[in-house]
Structures are given as structure tokens and as C-alpha cells.
Design a protein around this motif. Structure first.
Motif, mmCIF file in Angstrom:
data_model
loop_
_atom_site.group_PDB
_atom_site.id
_atom_site.type_symbol
_atom_site.label_atom_id
_atom_site.label_comp_id
_atom_site.label_asym_id
_atom_site.label_seq_id
_atom_site.Cartn_x
_atom_site.Cartn_y
_atom_site.Cartn_z
ATOM 1 N N ALA A 1 66.065 100.684 -40.865
ATOM 2 C CA ALA A 1 67.241 100.345 -40.067
ATOM 3 C C ALA A 1 67.715 98.938 -40.430
ATOM 4 C CB ALA A 1 66.901 100.402 -38.585
ATOM 5 N N LYS A 2 69.029 98.749 -40.453
ATOM 6 C CA LYS A 2 69.591 97.420 -40.703
ATOM 7 C C LYS A 2 69.232 96.524 -39.527
ATOM 8 C CE LYS A 2 73.687 97.255 -42.509
ATOM 9 N NZ LYS A 2 75.151 97.227 -42.721
ATOM 10 N N ARG A 3 68.852 95.292 -39.822
ATOM 11 C CA ARG A 3 68.508 94.366 -38.749
ATOM 12 C C ARG A 3 68.910 92.945 -39.113
ATOM 13 N NH1 ARG A 3 62.302 95.327 -40.186
ATOM 14 N NH2 ARG A 3 62.065 93.600 -41.615
ATOM 15 N N ILE A 4 69.049 92.131 -38.096
ATOM 16 C CA ILE A 4 69.383 90.718 -38.275
ATOM 17 C C ILE A 4 68.108 89.919 -38.029
ATOM 18 C CG2 ILE A 4 70.708 88.785 -37.358
ATOM 19 C CD1 ILE A 4 72.933 90.775 -36.748
ATOM 20 N N GLU A 5 67.836 88.948 -38.914
ATOM 21 C CA GLU A 5 66.625 88.155 -38.773
ATOM 22 C C GLU A 5 66.843 86.745 -39.295
ATOM 23 O OE1 GLU A 5 63.850 90.500 -41.026
ATOM 24 O OE2 GLU A 5 64.450 89.596 -42.914
ATOM 25 N N LEU A 6 65.923 85.869 -38.946
ATOM 26 C CA LEU A 6 65.931 84.510 -39.465
ATOM 27 C C LEU A 6 65.468 84.527 -40.912
ATOM 28 C CD1 LEU A 6 64.220 82.743 -36.443
ATOM 29 C CD2 LEU A 6 66.637 82.602 -37.071
ATOM 30 N N PRO A 7 65.971 83.630 -41.755
ATOM 31 C CA PRO A 7 65.506 83.575 -43.139
ATOM 32 C C PRO A 7 64.030 83.203 -43.209
ATOM 33 C CG PRO A 7 67.220 81.915 -42.741
ATOM 34 C CD PRO A 7 66.992 82.637 -41.464
ATOM 35 N N GLY A 8 63.349 83.801 -44.129
ATOM 36 C CA GLY A 8 61.936 83.540 -44.320
ATOM 37 C C GLY A 8 61.279 84.760 -44.916
ATOM 38 N N ALA B 1 62.504 80.389 -40.640
ATOM 39 C CA ALA B 1 63.200 79.126 -40.416
ATOM 40 C C ALA B 1 64.317 79.288 -39.394
ATOM 41 C CB ALA B 1 63.798 78.627 -41.732
ATOM 42 N N ILE B 2 64.454 78.297 -38.550
ATOM 43 C CA ILE B 2 65.645 78.179 -37.714
ATOM 44 C C ILE B 2 66.454 77.060 -38.352
ATOM 45 C CG2 ILE B 2 66.578 77.629 -35.442
ATOM 46 C CD1 ILE B 2 63.902 78.674 -34.277
ATOM 47 N N ILE B 3 67.520 77.453 -39.033
ATOM 48 C CA ILE B 3 68.365 76.505 -39.754
ATOM 49 C C ILE B 3 69.632 76.313 -38.940
ATOM 50 C CG2 ILE B 3 69.623 76.061 -41.898
ATOM 51 C CD1 ILE B 3 67.665 78.099 -43.222
ATOM 52 N N GLU B 4 69.875 75.066 -38.545
ATOM 53 C CA GLU B 4 71.046 74.802 -37.716
ATOM 54 C C GLU B 4 71.975 73.794 -38.361
ATOM 55 O OE1 GLU B 4 68.779 74.035 -33.879
ATOM 56 O OE2 GLU B 4 69.117 71.991 -34.555
ATOM 57 N N ARG B 5 73.229 73.931 -37.983
ATOM 58 C CA ARG B 5 74.226 72.945 -38.379
ATOM 59 C C ARG B 5 75.279 72.909 -37.281
ATOM 60 N NH1 ARG B 5 78.031 75.699 -43.074
ATOM 61 N NH2 ARG B 5 78.842 77.342 -41.759
ATOM 62 N N VAL C 1 63.265 80.301 -47.944
ATOM 63 C CA VAL C 1 64.651 79.938 -47.614
ATOM 64 C C VAL C 1 65.490 79.877 -48.886
ATOM 65 C CG1 VAL C 1 66.137 78.074 -46.748
ATOM 66 C CG2 VAL C 1 64.161 78.813 -45.411
ATOM 67 N N LYS C 2 64.950 79.276 -49.940
ATOM 68 C CA LYS C 2 65.666 79.189 -51.219
ATOM 69 C C LYS C 2 65.912 80.586 -51.787
ATOM 70 C CE LYS C 2 67.353 76.952 -54.769
ATOM 71 N NZ LYS C 2 68.558 76.123 -54.683
ATOM 72 N N GLU C 3 64.876 81.436 -51.794
ATOM 73 C CA GLU C 3 65.014 82.783 -52.342
ATOM 74 C C GLU C 3 66.041 83.613 -51.575
ATOM 75 O OE1 GLU C 3 61.151 84.638 -52.296
ATOM 76 O OE2 GLU C 3 60.359 83.312 -53.855
ATOM 77 N N GLU C 4 66.040 83.498 -50.270
ATOM 78 C CA GLU C 4 66.864 84.382 -49.452
ATOM 79 C C GLU C 4 68.269 83.858 -49.183
ATOM 80 O OE1 GLU C 4 64.878 85.939 -46.076
ATOM 81 O OE2 GLU C 4 63.281 86.783 -47.308
ATOM 82 N N THR C 5 68.450 82.543 -49.197
ATOM 83 C CA THR C 5 69.769 82.004 -48.848
ATOM 84 C C THR C 5 70.384 81.143 -49.940
ATOM 85 O OG1 THR C 5 68.932 79.946 -47.872
ATOM 86 C CG2 THR C 5 69.063 81.880 -46.416
ATOM 87 N N GLY C 6 69.556 80.667 -50.871
ATOM 88 C CA GLY C 6 70.044 79.730 -51.882
ATOM 89 C C GLY C 6 70.083 78.299 -51.379
ATOM 90 N N LEU C 7 69.709 78.083 -50.117
ATOM 91 C CA LEU C 7 69.734 76.736 -49.536
ATOM 92 C C LEU C 7 68.455 75.990 -49.874
ATOM 93 C CD1 LEU C 7 71.038 77.654 -45.961
ATOM 94 C CD2 LEU C 7 72.360 76.636 -47.831
ATOM 95 N N ASP C 8 68.578 74.671 -50.049
ATOM 96 C CA ASP C 8 67.424 73.811 -50.262
ATOM 97 C C ASP C 8 67.035 73.169 -48.939
ATOM 98 O OD1 ASP C 8 67.141 74.069 -53.128
ATOM 99 O OD2 ASP C 8 68.976 72.881 -53.304
#
Length: 100
Positions: free
Chosen positions: A31-38, A8-12, A55-62
Motif C-alpha cells: 500500500a502507498k504510504r507517507i513516511e519520514l525520510p530514513g 529524520a524529522i527535517i524542518e524548515r 536522507v541523502k539517498e532518499e531526498t538528495g538533501l545533505d
């Protein structure tokens, strides 16, 4: 092995600045990495169902809206034993039904 992902690309917008949600993946032995939620799509799960769940599992966002969800290509009825989900222009397809 089944290894298809939905991301997901989640924007605000905060104070006039566009922000995008990213997460840090820090698994033991990797290795530690940065990624989009999903994450991984379960077999025969739709892209959008997987996206909402991950998205819900990884961020808690609906997830309240998926931009472009209305551009879904409907393959229902083309072949009664096989159905795919295809969303354009930004999505891939995923088999969501198969009968043998």
C-alpha cells in the motif's frame, strides 16, 4: 535478521510557516504510504551515520545539523569488546562495535 531504522524529522520555515519533509513510499505489492525520510541501519553503522546516508539517498538533501547530537552518551571504555551509540532524549541505541 537486522531491521532497525533511523528516521529524520527535517524542518524548515517558509513564509513564517513550519514545514516538515515527508515522502511517499510506493513499492510494488504494498500500500502507498507517507513516511519520514530514513531507512534501515546497516549492521554496526551508527544512528547518525545511517540518518545522514539515508536522507541523502532518499531526498538528495545533505544533513548539516542533527539537533541533540551533542547529547550522545559515550559508552567507549566501559567494555572494550562492546560499544553502543545512545542519543538522548529522542534516539535509541545501536551497537556500533562488537568483538568476539
Amino acid at each position: 535478521m537486522f531491521l532497525v531504522n533511523s528516521r529524520a524529522i527535517i524542518e524548515r520555515i517558509v513564509n513564517g510557516t513550519l514545514e516538515i519533509v515527508v515522502q511517499t513510499r510506493d513499492k510494488a505489492g504494498e500500500a502507498k504510504r507517507i513516511e519520514l525520510p530514513g531507512g534501515r541501519i546497516e549492521q554496526y553503522e551508527s544512528l547518525t551515520q545511517a540518518l545522514i546516508r539515508e536522507v541523502k539517498e532518499e531526498t538528495g538533501l545533505d544533513v548539516v545539523e542533527i539537533e541533540g547530537d551533542d547529547t550522545r552518551v559515550d559508552t567507549t571504555g566501559i567494555d572494550p569488546d562492546f560499544q553502543v551509540e545512545c542519543i538522548r532524549p529522542f534516539g535509541a541505541y545501536q551497537t556500533i562495535k562488537v568483538s568476539f
